[in-house]
Motif scaffolding. Structure first.
Motif, PDB file in Angstrom:
ATOM      1  N   GLN A  75       0.956  -1.229  -0.035  1.00  0.00           N
ATOM      2  CA  GLN A  75      -0.024  -0.072   0.006  1.00  0.00           C
ATOM      3  C   GLN A  75       0.646   1.333  -0.046  1.00  0.00           C
ATOM      4  O   GLN A  75       0.608   2.277  -0.759  1.00  0.00           O
ATOM      5  N   CYS A  76       1.979   1.290   0.676  1.00  0.00           N
ATOM      6  CA  CYS A  76       2.797   2.600   0.951  1.00  0.00           C
ATOM      7  C   CYS A  76       3.338   2.695  -0.420  1.00  0.00           C
ATOM      8  O   CYS A  76       3.677   3.823  -0.843  1.00  0.00           O
ATOM      9  N   PHE A  77       4.011   1.645  -1.024  1.00  0.00           N
ATOM     10  CA  PHE A  77       4.756   1.724  -2.194  1.00  0.00           C
ATOM     11  C   PHE A  77       3.918   2.121  -3.285  1.00  0.00           C
ATOM     12  O   PHE A  77       4.221   3.095  -4.477  1.00  0.00           O
ATOM     13  N   TYR A  78       2.817   1.799  -3.409  1.00  0.00           N
ATOM     14  CA  TYR A  78       1.572   2.238  -4.368  1.00  0.00           C
ATOM     15  C   TYR A  78       1.081   3.683  -4.358  1.00  0.00           C
ATOM     16  O   TYR A  78       1.323   4.337  -5.342  1.00  0.00           O
ATOM     17  N   TYR A  79       1.218   4.282  -3.247  1.00  0.00           N
ATOM     18  CA  TYR A  79       0.940   5.550  -3.206  1.00  0.00           C
ATOM     19  C   TYR A  79       2.136   6.270  -3.265  1.00  0.00           C
ATOM     20  O   TYR A  79       2.027   7.428  -3.879  1.00  0.00           O
ATOM     21  N   ALA A  80       3.370   5.930  -2.942  1.00  0.00           N
ATOM     22  CA  ALA A  80       4.588   6.573  -3.276  1.00  0.00           C
ATOM     23  C   ALA A  80       4.794   6.734  -4.765  1.00  0.00           C
ATOM     24  O   ALA A  80       5.142   7.616  -5.366  1.00  0.00           O
ATOM     25  N   ILE A  81       4.508   5.463  -5.636  1.00  0.00           N
ATOM     26  CA  ILE A  81       4.805   5.631  -6.984  1.00  0.00           C
ATOM     27  C   ILE A  81       3.714   6.625  -7.652  1.00  0.00           C
ATOM     28  O   ILE A  81       3.757   7.220  -8.454  1.00  0.00           O
ATOM     29  N   LEU A  82       2.467   6.429  -7.077  1.00  0.00           N
ATOM     30  CA  LEU A  82       1.165   7.312  -7.610  1.00  0.00           C
ATOM     31  C   LEU A  82       1.374   8.903  -7.330  1.00  0.00           C
ATOM     32  O   LEU A  82       1.338   9.539  -8.524  1.00  0.00           O
ATOM     33  N   GLN A 134       3.995  13.967  -9.776  1.00  0.00           N
ATOM     34  CA  GLN A 134       5.125  14.834  -9.689  1.00  0.00           C
ATOM     35  C   GLN A 134       5.535  15.203 -11.325  1.00  0.00           C
ATOM     36  O   GLN A 134       5.670  16.303 -11.815  1.00  0.00           O
ATOM     37  N   ILE A 135       5.756  13.953 -12.057  1.00  0.00           N
ATOM     38  CA  ILE A 135       6.002  13.751 -13.549  1.00  0.00           C
ATOM     39  C   ILE A 135       4.780  14.663 -14.472  1.00  0.00           C
ATOM     40  O   ILE A 135       5.213  15.778 -15.268  1.00  0.00           O
ATOM     41  N   ASN A 136       3.479  14.523 -13.950  1.00  0.00           N
ATOM     42  CA  ASN A 136       2.610  15.257 -14.796  1.00  0.00           C
ATOM     43  C   ASN A 136       2.619  16.844 -14.325  1.00  0.00           C
ATOM     44  O   ASN A 136       2.164  17.492 -15.185  1.00  0.00           O
ATOM     45  N   HIS A 137       2.824  17.144 -13.145  1.00  0.00           N
ATOM     46  CA  HIS A 137       3.268  18.595 -12.802  1.00  0.00           C
ATOM     47  C   HIS A 137       4.214  19.094 -13.711  1.00  0.00           C
ATOM     48  O   HIS A 137       4.087  20.234 -14.166  1.00  0.00           O
ATOM     49  N   ALA A 179      -2.215   8.148 -15.000  1.00  0.00           N
ATOM     50  CA  ALA A 179      -1.385   8.153 -13.590  1.00  0.00           C
ATOM     51  C   ALA A 179      -1.931   6.938 -12.754  1.00  0.00           C
ATOM     52  O   ALA A 179      -0.802   6.231 -12.352  1.00  0.00           O
ATOM     53  N   VAL A 180      -3.156   6.785 -12.639  1.00  0.00           N
ATOM     54  CA  VAL A 180      -3.750   5.558 -11.836  1.00  0.00           C
ATOM     55  C   VAL A 180      -3.365   4.182 -12.570  1.00  0.00           C
ATOM     56  O   VAL A 180      -3.048   3.453 -11.598  1.00  0.00           O
ATOM     57  N   LEU A 181      -3.488   4.131 -14.080  1.00  0.00           N
ATOM     58  CA  LEU A 181      -3.372   2.917 -14.625  1.00  0.00           C
ATOM     59  C   LEU A 181      -1.891   2.682 -14.666  1.00  0.00           C
ATOM     60  O   LEU A 181      -1.637   1.398 -14.194  1.00  0.00           O
ATOM     61  N   THR A 182      -1.045   3.698 -14.661  1.00  0.00           N
ATOM     62  CA  THR A 182       0.465   3.259 -14.538  1.00  0.00           C
ATOM     63  C   THR A 182       0.869   2.822 -13.347  1.00  0.00           C
ATOM     64  O   THR A 182       1.679   2.074 -13.117  1.00  0.00           O
ATOM     65  N   SER A 183       0.252   3.324 -12.180  1.00  0.00           N
ATOM     66  CA  SER A 183       0.574   2.806 -10.799  1.00  0.00           C
ATOM     67  C   SER A 183      -0.105   1.547 -10.554  1.00  0.00           C
ATOM     68  O   SER A 183       0.842   0.847 -10.019  1.00  0.00           O
TER      69      SER A 183
END
Length: 257
Positions: free
Chosen positions: A130-137, A142-145, A176-180
């Motif tokens: 769960q933590c790594f999923y939120y970190a990657i998302l 950040q990349i989209n920004h 972003a959600v699908l990539t995560s």
């Protein structure tokens, strides 16, 4: 004088008559030649000596049949004795099944089930995933920004304001959600490493994400949010099972001493 003469004549007649001697009758039994036995002797030797029945003990026909029928132990003794004398009867041995294997199966099953179930390990895997999923998302946002100049807020993760299937700007967050989710499949191959558990961990991850989103801003009410996240969960399950199966089929490297 006449009487004396008559008596003498009678005595002479008695002496003249021959005395017939009766021959004694002797019954002789047929004698057998040495080394041969008669039929009566054979029957006497074959029939075992009968012992008188004990007082107060009676045997039923079922008990007689039990004593007369051979048991499996008799067969094993005969085959073992024949094999010791050089007989080639190894294939015909009858052995009783060992009860130790049947008695040890429940304990072995309990030990195997207790060895595979580790609650602390499972909880730690869920938290790490769960933590790594939120970190990657968050890293993807950040990349989209940087690329699309989008804002960085927690609402993009836990609300349905920015997810839209029918607009181009909405697909920025959708991608972003699908990539995560694709990254989550690789996390399953690294953390879980078992294809059978990919479905459980993926469903658990998105169920916890729904709970956190409900506590943050309420339960999502748009179909876009549900469609995007269900697609992401399916991608994570299928790709995670494929990657975990590849990991399970890899050769275990041997330690070179």
């Amino acid at each position: 004088a006449t009487t004396g003469i008559a008596q003498g004549a009678s005595t002479c007649e008695i002496k003249r008559q021959p005395i017939r001697k009766s021959k004694p009758t002797m019954t002789t039994t047929p004698t057998s030649a040495p080394g041969t036995t008669t039929a009566k002797q054979r029957t006497n030797t074959l029939s075992p000596p009968t012992s008188p029945p004990r007082s107060g003990s009676t045997t039923t026909p079922t008990q007689r049949s039990r004593h007369s029928t051979p048991t499996r132990s008799h067969f094993t003794r005969r085959h073992n004795s024949s094999s010791q004398h050089g007989g080639d009867n190894n294939n015909t041995r009858l052995t009783m099944p060992s009860l130790s294997s049947h008695q040890n199966t429940p304990s072995s099953n309990n030990s195997s089930s207790s060895s595979t179930f580790h609650p602390k390990l499972i909880i730690s895997q869920i938290i790490a995933l769960q933590c790594f999923y939120y970190a990657i998302l968050g890293f993807i946002f950040q990349i989209n920004h940087v690329i699309f100049a989008t804002s960085i807020t927690m609402d993009r993760i836990f609300t349905s304001k920015y997810l839209d299937v029918w607009s181009a700007t909405g697909w920025i967050d959708n991608s972003a959600v699908l990539t995560s989710s694709v990254a989550g499949a690789f996390l399953l191959a690294i953390i879980v490493e078992k294809s059978k558990k990919c479905l459980d961990f993926s469903v658990t991850l998105f169920f916890l994400h729904i709970l956190i989103s409900a506590m943050y801003g309420g339960l999502p009410k748009t179909w876009d949010w549900w469609i995007v996240h269900l697609m992401g969960m399916m991608i994570m399950i299928l790709l995670g099972e494929y990657l975990c199966s590849r990991v399970e089929m890899m050769d275990i490297p041997l330690l070179v001493l």
